[in-house]
Motif scaffolding. Sequence first.
Motif, PDB file in Angstrom:
ATOM      1  N   LEU A   1     114.823  59.951  -6.689  1.00 45.28           N
ATOM      2  CA  LEU A   1     115.642  61.037  -6.144  1.00 45.28           C
ATOM      3  C   LEU A   1     115.662  60.954  -4.630  1.00 45.28           C
ATOM      4  O   LEU A   1     114.638  60.637  -4.007  1.00 45.28           O
ATOM      5  N   PRO A   2     116.799  61.242  -3.969  1.00 49.03           N
ATOM      6  CA  PRO A   2     116.864  61.198  -2.492  1.00 49.03           C
ATOM      7  C   PRO A   2     116.154  62.399  -1.881  1.00 49.03           C
ATOM      8  O   PRO A   2     115.894  63.398  -2.540  1.00 49.03           O
ATOM      9  N   GLY A   3     115.877  62.300  -0.566  1.00 49.03           N
ATOM     10  CA  GLY A   3     115.248  63.397   0.154  1.00 49.03           C
ATOM     11  C   GLY A   3     113.747  63.219   0.205  1.00 49.03           C
ATOM     12  O   GLY A   3     113.108  62.696  -0.708  1.00 49.03           O
ATOM     13  N   SER A   4     113.186  63.699   1.357  1.00 49.68           N
ATOM     14  CA  SER A   4     111.742  63.512   1.565  1.00 49.68           C
ATOM     15  C   SER A   4     110.916  64.296   0.557  1.00 49.68           C
ATOM     16  O   SER A   4     109.855  63.857   0.127  1.00 49.68           O
ATOM     17  N   ILE A   5     111.419  65.447   0.161  1.00 48.99           N
ATOM     18  CA  ILE A   5     110.620  66.269  -0.758  1.00 48.99           C
ATOM     19  C   ILE A   5     110.677  65.719  -2.186  1.00 48.99           C
ATOM     20  O   ILE A   5     109.915  66.125  -3.052  1.00 48.99           O
ATOM     21  N   HIS A   6     111.598  64.815  -2.436  1.00 50.60           N
ATOM     22  CA  HIS A   6     111.734  64.270  -3.789  1.00 50.60           C
ATOM     23  C   HIS A   6     111.418  62.778  -3.835  1.00 50.60           C
ATOM     24  O   HIS A   6     111.719  62.118  -4.833  1.00 50.60           O
ATOM     25  N   SER A   7     110.817  62.205  -2.813  1.00 52.20           N
ATOM     26  CA  SER A   7     110.646  60.744  -2.756  1.00 52.20           C
ATOM     27  C   SER A   7     109.725  60.232  -3.860  1.00 52.20           C
ATOM     28  O   SER A   7     109.797  59.075  -4.250  1.00 52.20           O
ATOM     29  N   SER A   8     108.840  61.064  -4.397  1.00 53.11           N
ATOM     30  CA  SER A   8     107.881  60.607  -5.419  1.00 53.11           C
ATOM     31  C   SER A   8     108.434  60.724  -6.830  1.00 53.11           C
ATOM     32  O   SER A   8     107.772  60.332  -7.784  1.00 53.11           O
ATOM     33  N   LYS A   9     109.627  61.237  -7.002  1.00 49.47           N
ATOM     34  CA  LYS A   9     110.195  61.445  -8.338  1.00 49.47           C
ATOM     35  C   LYS A   9     111.031  60.228  -8.723  1.00 49.47           C
ATOM     36  O   LYS A   9     112.122  60.026  -8.221  1.00 49.47           O
ATOM     37  N   LYS A  10     110.419  59.373  -9.667  1.00 51.32           N
ATOM     38  CA  LYS A  10     111.131  58.200 -10.161  1.00 51.32           C
ATOM     39  C   LYS A  10     112.102  58.608 -11.242  1.00 51.32           C
ATOM     40  O   LYS A  10     111.943  59.616 -11.918  1.00 51.32           O
ATOM     41  N   LEU A  11     113.082  57.739 -11.454  1.00 54.61           N
ATOM     42  CA  LEU A  11     114.094  57.963 -12.466  1.00 54.61           C
ATOM     43  C   LEU A  11     113.914  56.957 -13.588  1.00 54.61           C
ATOM     44  O   LEU A  11     113.714  55.763 -13.336  1.00 54.61           O
ATOM     45  N   LEU A  12     113.935  57.376 -14.860  1.00 52.75           N
ATOM     46  CA  LEU A  12     113.862  56.524 -16.043  1.00 52.75           C
ATOM     47  C   LEU A  12     115.208  56.552 -16.729  1.00 52.75           C
ATOM     48  O   LEU A  12     116.023  57.455 -16.530  1.00 52.75           O
ATOM     49  N   MET A  13     115.407  55.529 -17.618  1.00 51.69           N
ATOM     50  CA  MET A  13     116.654  55.436 -18.350  1.00 51.69           C
ATOM     51  C   MET A  13     116.354  55.563 -19.830  1.00 51.69           C
ATOM     52  O   MET A  13     115.515  54.814 -20.377  1.00 51.69           O
ATOM     53  N   GLU A  14     116.983  56.469 -20.496  1.00 52.38           N
ATOM     54  CA  GLU A  14     116.799  56.717 -21.915  1.00 52.38           C
ATOM     55  C   GLU A  14     118.049  56.258 -22.657  1.00 52.38           C
ATOM     56  O   GLU A  14     119.161  56.598 -22.259  1.00 52.38           O
ATOM     57  N   LEU A  15     117.847  55.452 -23.768  1.00 56.11           N
ATOM     58  CA  LEU A  15     118.959  54.973 -24.589  1.00 56.11           C
ATOM     59  C   LEU A  15     118.842  55.575 -25.977  1.00 56.11           C
ATOM     60  O   LEU A  15     117.751  55.537 -26.591  1.00 56.11           O
ATOM     61  N   LYS A  16     119.938  56.031 -26.480  1.00 58.16           N
ATOM     62  CA  LYS A  16     119.989  56.590 -27.820  1.00 58.16           C
ATOM     63  C   LYS A  16     121.303  56.199 -28.456  1.00 58.16           C
ATOM     64  O   LYS A  16     122.335  56.115 -27.796  1.00 58.16           O
ATOM     65  N   ILE A  17     121.191  55.874 -29.841  1.00 60.24           N
ATOM     66  CA  ILE A  17     122.408  55.697 -30.641  1.00 60.24           C
ATOM     67  C   ILE A  17     122.406  56.807 -31.664  1.00 60.24           C
ATOM     68  O   ILE A  17     121.450  56.947 -32.451  1.00 60.24           O
ATOM     69  N   ILE A  18     123.432  57.574 -31.672  1.00 56.65           N
ATOM     70  CA  ILE A  18     123.517  58.763 -32.515  1.00 56.65           C
ATOM     71  C   ILE A  18     124.637  58.546 -33.507  1.00 56.65           C
ATOM     72  O   ILE A  18     125.760  58.170 -33.146  1.00 56.65           O
ATOM     73  N   TRP A  19     124.324  58.750 -34.795  1.00 59.71           N
ATOM     74  CA  TRP A  19     125.323  58.654 -35.875  1.00 59.71           C
ATOM     75  C   TRP A  19     125.847  60.056 -36.155  1.00 59.71           C
ATOM     76  O   TRP A  19     125.079  60.970 -36.446  1.00 59.71           O
ATOM     77  N   HIS A  20     127.119  60.176 -36.077  1.00 59.73           N
ATOM     78  CA  HIS A  20     127.754  61.468 -36.305  1.00 59.73           C
ATOM     79  C   HIS A  20     128.046  61.587 -37.796  1.00 59.73           C
ATOM     80  O   HIS A  20     129.170  61.389 -38.267  1.00 59.73           O
ATOM     81  N   ALA A  21     127.007  61.863 -38.534  1.00 55.67           N
ATOM     82  CA  ALA A  21     127.123  61.955 -39.995  1.00 55.67           C
ATOM     83  C   ALA A  21     127.827  63.243 -40.375  1.00 55.67           C
ATOM     84  O   ALA A  21     127.875  64.198 -39.583  1.00 55.67           O
TER      85      ALA A  21
END
Length: 2048
Positions: free
Chosen positions: A733-753
């Motif tokens: 995340l940008p900004g000095s107060i948020h510099s320690s907050k990493k970003l992860l990527m979540e993948l999902k496949i959803i079946w619309h049953a």
Amino acid sequence: MAAKLTSPMPTSSFIMDEEDTVVYIYDRRRGSAPEKKIQLGGIFDFNTFRTKVCEILNMGPRDKFVISTTNRMQINDDDTYEDLIEGGDTLYVLNHMNQELAAQAQERIEYLPHYDTLVKSGMYEYYASEGQNPLPFAFAELIDNSLAATAGNIGPRSIEIRLFLDESPAKNQICVIDNGCGMTSRQLNNWAIYRLSKFIRKEKKGQLQQIPSNLPTHDQEVPRSLNSDISYFGVGGKQAIFFIGHSTRMISKPCDSKDVHELTISKEEFERREKNREAIYSGYIRNRKPGDSSHVASEDEIVHSLIKEEIGKRSFTAVIITGISPQHIQYLRNDFKGWCRHMVHIYHYYIHGPRGNEEKMVGGYRPGSPFKNLDIEIVLYDKGKTPKQVNLRDINDDMQTRYIRSSADCFEFKAVVEGTGIVEGIIRYHPFLYDRETFPSDYNGPKIDVDFEYEDIYMEDKPARGNRPIFECYWNGRLIPYTFVYDFDWCAVPKKRGPVPIECYNRLSGVLWTNDKFQVSTNKLTFLDLEMKLKDKNTVFYRIVQGQQQRVKIERAFTEWLKECHETQDKQVMFMKYQGSVSRPEIPVKRHQSPWAVYNAIEWDAKVFEKGQLVRSIRTNPIIYGTIKRFLLFGHHEGDVFATGGEMEIIQEPQLLYDEVKVVPLTKLDRVAPKSALKRYIEEEEGRLPEKLVLSWPEGDAITPGEKRPAGKTVGAIQVEIQNRKRESISRLPGSIHSSKKLLMELKIIWHAPHGNEEIVSHISQHGKTWGYWFRKMENVKNLGYHTLKLQVVLNESGAKEFGGKELPSLKMKFLVTEAAPAKFSFGMMDPPFRMGEPFDIPLEIHDEFGHPTKPSGDLKPVLEASGLDIEYSGLQSKGTSLIVKGVTAHGVVGSHQGTSFHLKVTLPGIEEPTQTLKIRLQPGPPCSLHIIKPEDDDEIDIENGGPLSLEVEVRDKAGNITTYPRLNVVCKLSGMPGLPTLSADCSHTGKAVLTCASVNIKNFKQDLKLNARVELQHYKDIPHQERSVRVTPSTRVAGMEVSYTDADGEEHKIKNHQDLICTVENNSYRLYDEGSRLLDITPDLANKVRVNWTPKFYKELLIKGQLPNIKIPSSVTETKYCQVSISSGFGVEFSFTLKPNPGEPTQLKCTCKGSNKIQLGQKMDGDVVISITDSHGNPVRKQLPPKQTLAELQVFGTGLVISEMIKAPYQTHGFILQNIKFAGVGLGNTELMVKWRDLSDYVKLQLVAGPPAKMAVVDIPIDQPLLVYNDCKLEKPLILQLCDEADNPTTDPNAKVLLGKDPRLKLTPSPSQMKADSLGRVNFGRFQVNAEKGQYELRPKALIGRVGIQGPVITIKVQPDPGKAVSVCVTYDRNAEFIAGQMLPDFSVNVLAEDNSTITTADSKNIRMKIWQPGRLGDTTGRPPDKCLSFAPDARKANDAKGFFYFRSKKVPELAGAHQLIFQYTDSRTSLSSSTVVLNVHAGLPTKLLPVGIPGTPTVSNTQKSASRVLIRSLKLQLKDDYGNDAGEKVNGKVQVSIESSSDKYELPKLVGNVSSIEVILTKGAAILANLMIQENSPGRDGQEYIVRCQVVGAGLRDIEPYDQPFLFYNDAKKQYQMGQLTKQRDELFQTIRTYNGFFETTQQLIKEMKISVHEAQTAEQQLRSELRRQNIPATQLGNVASVDSLISQRMKEREELLNRPRRRCGLTAAPRDRNILGKIAHLSQIGDDDIARVLSWHMASDMDCVVTRTNSKAIEVYRASNGRQQVLPLDSIYRKNLPDWNKPLPHLKGNRSHFKPSGNPVFARNLLEFPADADECKIVFGMLLGDTIILDTLQDANEYRQEVVKITHCPTLLTREGDRIRSNGKFGGMQNKALPLDKLKGAVFGAPLPIAYHAVCTQLETLQNYRQAMVKRLAADKELQEQLLNENTPEMKDKRKEYQEAEDHLRIIERKLGMTPTSNLSPGASPRGRIGSRALRQEPPPPFNADDDEPSNKRSRMSTRIATPPGTPLTNHNGPNSGSSTPTRLTRRSVPSPSPPVLSKRTRRT
């Protein structure tokens, strides 16, 4: 230096023992001869001097020349020689006085010693400036001199400062030029003398220089003290010049002088003279003609050009300064605008006037000077640059202008200090406007930097003014720059918090303007004593409202004003939606942490800011953007409040970046920020946040959005990047107060049953340095349907998908998973039933390996097999995932129509599971044929007409089986005749049916008939039909009817069915037939079925015989008879015919109007009259004779009918028509038209209405004579115009509009406009108010109907002057009378004139007042009498006073001499008038005493050598006065003998100079001047003794004048003299204080006495009226207070209106013209109460009732002529009055002492029953002449009996009875001529009834109540005024005044003991017993407080004296030597010498 500055005078000019006996003569008749010196020794008169001049100049004694001073004052006799020549003077010898100088001349002058006093005076004075450049103050000194010089200018006052700057310092010059009065050479000499003030400057020998007469005196108040009198001390100008430069050239030309005087003074010249040991203090004034610059060096071009400008100027003064200091040059160049602005500040109110610079320039145009045409211009000539020129009035940014224009309101006040010290003040309020203080910042003050700190936010005491004082101080209208007054006690910040917020006190600025009674320093930079005197407790403050001085409690008035300013002018922030209070511990200052009120909204400058609103800050670093969280206000608050500031908490946006709350002051809220800009900024900031995902497929097998993928297909590896809006890849995340907050990527496949979303794949990836976010390939996507691949950014720590309320970026890809290749199948849904031979389909459902439905491939070919059936199909069809076998047909045998089951095997070669078996049930096939079972084939069916018919049928399939099928409807159709029935049946369920018909009916056939029956399936056209033959035979039932009738001849006629018969039908018969046309016998049963419609009852036997009932024919030919014969019970046989009757013979005639029956008179009728001829039944008779013969028999009659124009014609076929019907010459209303034909007749009713408009008439107003009206009055009746036709009948027209034309000289109100006629044809213009000069005017109405105009009658209006309207006040008096102060005024006679120049005799004396005032003294500047002027009521009337005249006698002339104004005012309910102003030039009386001008102090002298210690009187003016203190003796000339006397020591008396005991001073025009009176050196006299300088007027006739005595103290020791001189000054000041207090206490007690008298008189008047009301039966309980009296007055007014509006008898005649010489009509002159009396007298005087009675014969002739002779008139002056009856004589029956006769009938003279509302005496003359001795009795019998008795002794007059009978004086009675008519028959000519007695009683009560209310209000006001004054007497301030009065007297005794003086009994120290009131007489005891219980007799009224000899607070004037006193009092005690305030006068001034 200080010692030199205190030198009082130059020694050479003012030491009296020195003599300079030389004068210098210039012969300037022709050439430039050098000066000549003349010794004055031995020359004592003018002739000797002239001889000496001739001798010196070699002139003969007869040469013509004049001798003049340099000031062009001619010396031509001994007096001028004595007055004008002094030693050392320079004189001219000229040809005449107006001669120009032939050459220049020099005049010797002398001035102060040691030039440092001039050269360094500027440095000494101006270097002490308080942090400012003092150069503008130096310029101000020069402008001061110019202001004084131009004060008397009639035209513009011009002052110009020219600055000539050059690179060479020697060429720099500054010039100050004005167009003032200029200076003479003597005045120029006086100017050069340092510290020679204007009070001691000498103009000529022995006389002080006169103060210019154009300057206002101290008695003349000038607004803001702008008197231009600011050149005072003889110091400032010289200081300024030598501060600016090193030398000056003074050039001046006095008014109307021929010479220019020039003086040069320079530092270099002083240094040269000192070096050469020359006389430093002497010099020369160069006298020359204008424009002569020959003495100026040629290189001095500037001076040359200035001298050229002199030509043509009447007067001027120019100051040229050279040797300018270099630092001044730099300042003048670089800060030109700044120091010019400073100059405007100093002279702001001289430049812009007393109100200051209020208005801005409009369009660049500078308005004219608002005050005395003053223009100050500054021009800077800088060599090589464009000149800079500015008029100080054009500068609009000086501090005073900014104060004035930024203020919203002001508080004006006035302070009086020590009696004559006047300070005008103003306080201005600079409001707070939402976010800022409007108080202007000072140019010279420190700049305030706004800090974003808590201390700057909630400081309550943060001021707008800062620490600056409130008041700047101006002296004589000029700024004193270094003196400020911080505040006064009453306008300072209160110690206790009050209703006004503290910050309001810091929004004040102010100015103080003082007069010259306050001391300033010689450089005019500071006041010496202003603040000390102003803050003395004896200073009195007044408030000024609209220029009027008000004595109020200044503190309370100021507080109320400040509160009002705060409430109305301050525009603060409104805090709304209160939420509670909180504490804020984050604030560092603990006392500011709580309480804080919380609000959700504010309203600021009509804008509302609420919680959640997007805003931004201003003046913060950085600028904050965010949404409002809440508003905070420091302090205890609840609910909505207003405040000047506060704070707001802002949630900083975007929250994703900052996520914090900022506290910002409201002052830093940007109130104009557009919402779009705020949103745009936040969007830009949000661009740094994660915005989107970038997706890639490194190994292929990518999924594309919306892709269709077969089940089980692999999903490839995925690589993802996170980008912001700037397309930058980020993993945190940008900004000095948020510099320690990493970003992860979540993948999902959803079946619309179908059952919901189902997550089938879920992975989380961290960011890798080389590959970013990576996901491996996937192969488990097998479910059919839509899937979503979702990539979501989440936070590392929490896994949150949102940040700051906003979702993190995500990516969704939706794709579709479809089925795989076919692998197996199943049977689909089939639709039974299935029939043999009928095709049907077999659906096969195809599936893939996962069981998902899939599409069939093209190579699939099914195989069908079944046991016992032959099966085939027509083709295949693929539909979705199904393979349909189309057209399957089975052939076989079934046992019944319900069907049989079979097993069907289906095989699909090529798939994993190829074979499936199906069980199927087959039913019979579709219908194929139709069969008739019964009857058999070829049989013929026989039936009778009306008999039944039956057929049996079956439906079979192709195989011959009975089959069922939907809609198997079998129909049998019969043919051969129309109208045959159809047979039908349904075989859908059984396959067979029976067709039946109940009967077959055929009409109108008589033999056998053969029919064809056709049977077919209705919905199956392809199946063949079946046919059979049917034979029908006729039946025997009734089928026909025949009707006939027999005529009168017996012949039978047959009637056709539906036939119309025009005849009378009788003897009817009928016959019946069957279907075979066979005649049927009528049986009883058949007869019962016969029905007829023309009669309900008939005989059955008649019908059996074949006959019908008779028919009744209708009476009207328009009515037909429908006849019907029918057979009931279903035979359906009927027969009908219609009868139409014929009309009978003519028996009736009827007329009707075709259209409206209204017809306009003289116009043809719009409609026609139709004439109808009918039989007895009203049927039109159509059989007529030929038209001509018939019309001849038609006759028409009618009154007024115009037969010649009428048209008669046949109408249709049965009548006539009348057209063009017209009437003329008859009245309106209903009329009848008679129509006759043969012996028949009828009448037509018509309504005659008015014809079309042809003329106009005036309603209710006779126009045969002019309408009389007074100017500015309304018409007596409304002007109503009526439209009329030719016959003068009122008519109307909806389109009629009426215009009113008038004479342009005539003004009507309201102005007449075009009006539309109403429904009656009238136009009502109302009652116009007429305004015009006397004369006749015409009104010409005109009606417009479309384009047609109708001229109306001419209406004449005669405007007469109103004899009751006052227009002027006429005053008569002796205009040659002389007005002497204190004597009596001449008698004034006043009358009020009406419009006709007659005197209004009904004017009330209470409406007349005489007012006297002196202009200017009571604030009057408009010529109108002020409120406090003297007011007099007229004297009581005397017997011989003329009616309508008011007299003012024995009124006293004002005691104060001068111009007074006198005016007479008349005020009534209609108008207010004033007479022309009478100017009273009040002259002084005879002189009775000699008094000094001003009050001199007591001098102390010693007989030392020092002349200054021996001065008794330095300068004192003595003036002759009359008894009232006015200057007298204007024509008195003589001498004043001055001597020294003593009451105790008559032998050792001091001697005057010259060792004489007395001297004489010339008395000219009543005035004498004592100058430099001193005692002889070593004069005799006792040490410490008090002596008197007695000034006695001597001369013929002047011996009775009281002398003036001036005491003085004599000492032998100079030191003791100085000490005693100081004590004497204190003694003088104490005397003045005691005198002031005495005047104040006496005035206060006099005022209270006056108030008590007023209260007593008001109480007496109230009690008298109260007693009167009790006599009028008004209870005292209703008179308790003003409210109850008002209620009672309102009640009585309603009663009066009710009584006034009650119906009563009124005269209906129009009133006579209003004129002072017209009494009125006789009917209006009298009123009669009894109705019977009014009736009989009105009838008896009927011929006289309309007669107009006038006072004069001329007026009668005028009225007669105005009416064209139609009005009867009766002039009073033509009545012979000798024979008029005596109204008091007895009745005639009382003559001859016939007391035995008792008459019945109540006889009374008719005249005694009359009531006259007005002019009773004149009315008695009129009615006495007309009625004579007419007597009224009750009845005719009474009258006859009375006459019988009276004629026995005397003549009997006319007798009238109350019953209406009359017996004439000759005895005749009876008949209609002697019987009175009823009142309603008299046409309004009756005497009116008087108002009821109750009305007069109510009016009397109402008048008394109103007077009582006024008396009560007056008493309450007087009592309140008295109580307030009594309370004021006991206030601490008054007690302090009495205490200080006692202290002053005690102190006076102590000083007198120290002086060794006998206690003086005088008001003024040292006065003789004859001239003064001593201190013992001044005070025997201290004045006690006034006793409120003291009573004064009610018959005494005192009036405060309008003249006080010396007003309280008058300062002592210093006329003596240096030790004899000072104009500044010495502070003796803790307080200064008391000067009590002037008394508070009553709000109303009592007058006698």
